[in-house]
Design a protein around this motif. Structure first.
Motif, mmCIF file in Angstrom:
data_model
loop_
_atom_site.group_PDB
_atom_site.id
_atom_site.type_symbol
_atom_site.label_atom_id
_atom_site.label_comp_id
_atom_site.label_asym_id
_atom_site.label_seq_id
_atom_site.Cartn_x
_atom_site.Cartn_y
_atom_site.Cartn_z
ATOM 1 N N UNK A 29 -0.433 -45.727 -18.378
ATOM 2 C CA UNK A 29 -0.479 -45.594 -16.920
ATOM 3 C C UNK A 29 0.798 -46.207 -16.341
ATOM 4 N N UNK A 30 1.758 -45.385 -15.947
ATOM 5 C CA UNK A 30 3.038 -45.928 -15.487
ATOM 6 C C UNK A 30 2.936 -46.587 -14.114
ATOM 7 N N UNK A 31 3.594 -47.702 -13.961
ATOM 8 C CA UNK A 31 3.721 -48.400 -12.672
ATOM 9 C C UNK A 31 5.223 -48.550 -12.457
ATOM 10 N N UNK A 32 5.762 -47.808 -11.497
ATOM 11 C CA UNK A 32 7.223 -47.766 -11.339
ATOM 12 C C UNK A 32 7.696 -49.030 -10.606
ATOM 13 N N UNK A 33 8.152 -50.013 -11.397
ATOM 14 C CA UNK A 33 8.559 -51.296 -10.797
ATOM 15 C C UNK A 33 9.761 -51.132 -9.878
ATOM 16 N N UNK A 34 10.729 -50.308 -10.300
ATOM 17 C CA UNK A 34 11.947 -50.175 -9.493
ATOM 18 C C UNK A 34 11.639 -49.566 -8.126
ATOM 19 N N UNK A 35 10.578 -48.755 -8.052
ATOM 20 C CA UNK A 35 10.169 -48.178 -6.762
ATOM 21 C C UNK A 35 9.158 -49.076 -6.049
ATOM 22 N N UNK A 36 8.838 -50.202 -6.646
ATOM 23 C CA UNK A 36 7.933 -51.161 -6.001
ATOM 24 C C UNK A 36 6.466 -50.765 -6.041
ATOM 25 N N UNK A 37 6.086 -49.915 -6.986
ATOM 26 C CA UNK A 37 4.682 -49.481 -7.025
ATOM 27 C C UNK A 37 3.717 -50.642 -7.278
ATOM 28 N N UNK A 206 12.908 -45.610 -24.392
ATOM 29 C CA UNK A 206 13.291 -44.186 -24.360
ATOM 30 C C UNK A 206 12.187 -43.276 -24.885
ATOM 31 N N UNK A 207 11.212 -43.843 -25.592
ATOM 32 C CA UNK A 207 10.105 -43.041 -26.126
ATOM 33 C C UNK A 207 8.904 -43.014 -25.185
ATOM 34 N N UNK A 208 9.008 -43.684 -24.038
ATOM 35 C CA UNK A 208 7.866 -43.776 -23.126
ATOM 36 C C UNK A 208 7.770 -42.534 -22.244
ATOM 37 N N UNK A 209 6.551 -42.183 -21.817
ATOM 38 C CA UNK A 209 6.383 -40.996 -20.968
ATOM 39 C C UNK A 209 7.120 -41.091 -19.634
ATOM 40 N N UNK A 210 7.320 -42.305 -19.120
ATOM 41 C CA UNK A 210 8.002 -42.468 -17.827
ATOM 42 C C UNK A 210 9.475 -42.826 -17.998
ATOM 43 N N UNK A 211 10.020 -42.602 -19.190
ATOM 44 C CA UNK A 211 11.420 -42.996 -19.446
ATOM 45 C C UNK A 211 12.377 -42.265 -18.520
ATOM 46 N N UNK A 212 13.408 -43.001 -18.096
ATOM 47 C CA UNK A 212 14.487 -42.419 -17.290
ATOM 48 C C UNK A 212 15.802 -42.755 -17.976
ATOM 49 N N UNK A 213 16.811 -41.982 -17.713
ATOM 50 C CA UNK A 213 18.131 -42.245 -18.340
ATOM 51 C C UNK A 213 18.712 -43.529 -17.791
#
Ligand SMILES: N[C@@H](CCC(=O)N[C@@H](CS)C(=O)NCC(=O)O)C(=O)O
Length: 213
Positions: A29-37, A206-213
């Protein structure tokens, strides 16, 4: 089980490694820290401290704090063990793990770095210098701790432990901020030994479903 986490979060990465080593499946369950989720209304109902990771068990119980989560998993799923059988070994592994989780990680966490730039008006380069200084200083101490015992494949012994679960994410983070990692032979040898294992590969950002470059 469900794991609230973020691909770049090193505390989450620790738990992903432990789950992978033990062959346990979970919903990511991704929680996007950089977006402050993690600061959005509702997340504090899931995580009282508004941090990741949180592991939700099948009965809905939620566990926080990566080290506590990993020790819980180790008690419930003892094979392969992430802590040595002997008390002295366990003390050493916990000391190594805490050198990273308690001494290095907290002062370089996202909210600390944000406070430096937003409230204290520190510029980006100064913030990165702060980051690199504390990671390097902490890893030098880690290296001295490793060198106090005879050489081993991993941080302690010939199988990965809680200490390796903490070391690998810290090295990934250090590399992301261009921290110099030379002159740390035992530390980097343990890192390389870990990264040769499929479990560590599978858990990396890099192997995570929410990975970003
Ligand atoms: N000691 C905690 C640390 C948890 C933690 O700080 N997580 C970070 C990501 S690695 C986080 O959620 N940071 C959000 C923020 O700093 O705003 C653990 O080991 O789980």
């Amino acid at each position: 089980m469900k794991l609230y986490n973020y691909f770049r979060s090193s505390a989450s990465f620790r738990v992903r490694i432990a789950l992978a080593l033990k062959g346990l499946s979970y919903d990511y369950l991704p929680v996007h820290l950089a977006k402050g989720e993690h600061q959005q209304p509702g997340y504090s109902d899931i995580a009282a401290d508004t941090l990741v990771p949180v592991l939700e068990l099948d009965d809905g119980t939620r566990l926080s704090q990566s080290m506590a989560i990993i020790e819980y998993l180790d008690e419930q799923h003892p094979d392969p063990a992430l802590l040595p059988a002997d008390a002295l070994g366990r003390a050493r592994v916990r000391a190594l793990a805490q050198s990273i989780a308690c001494e290095i990680h907290p002062i370089n966490n996202l909210r600390v770095l944000k406070y430096l730039t937003r409230e204290l008006k520190v510029d980006e380069e100064t913030k990165n210098t702060w980051y690199r200084y504390w990671v390097r200083t902490g890893l030098e101490a880690f290296e001295r701790q490793l060198a106090q015992a005879p050489a081993s494949l991993f941080c302690h012994g010939d199988t990965p432990t809680l200490a390796d679960c903490c070391l690998v994410p810290q090295i990934f983070n250090g590399q992301r901020f261009n921290t110099p990692l030379d002159g740390l032979p035992r530390t980097m040898a343990a890192f390389d030994a870990c990264m040769a294992l499929p479990a560590f590969q599978a858990a990396q950002p890099s192997a995570c479903p929410d990975a970003e470059a």
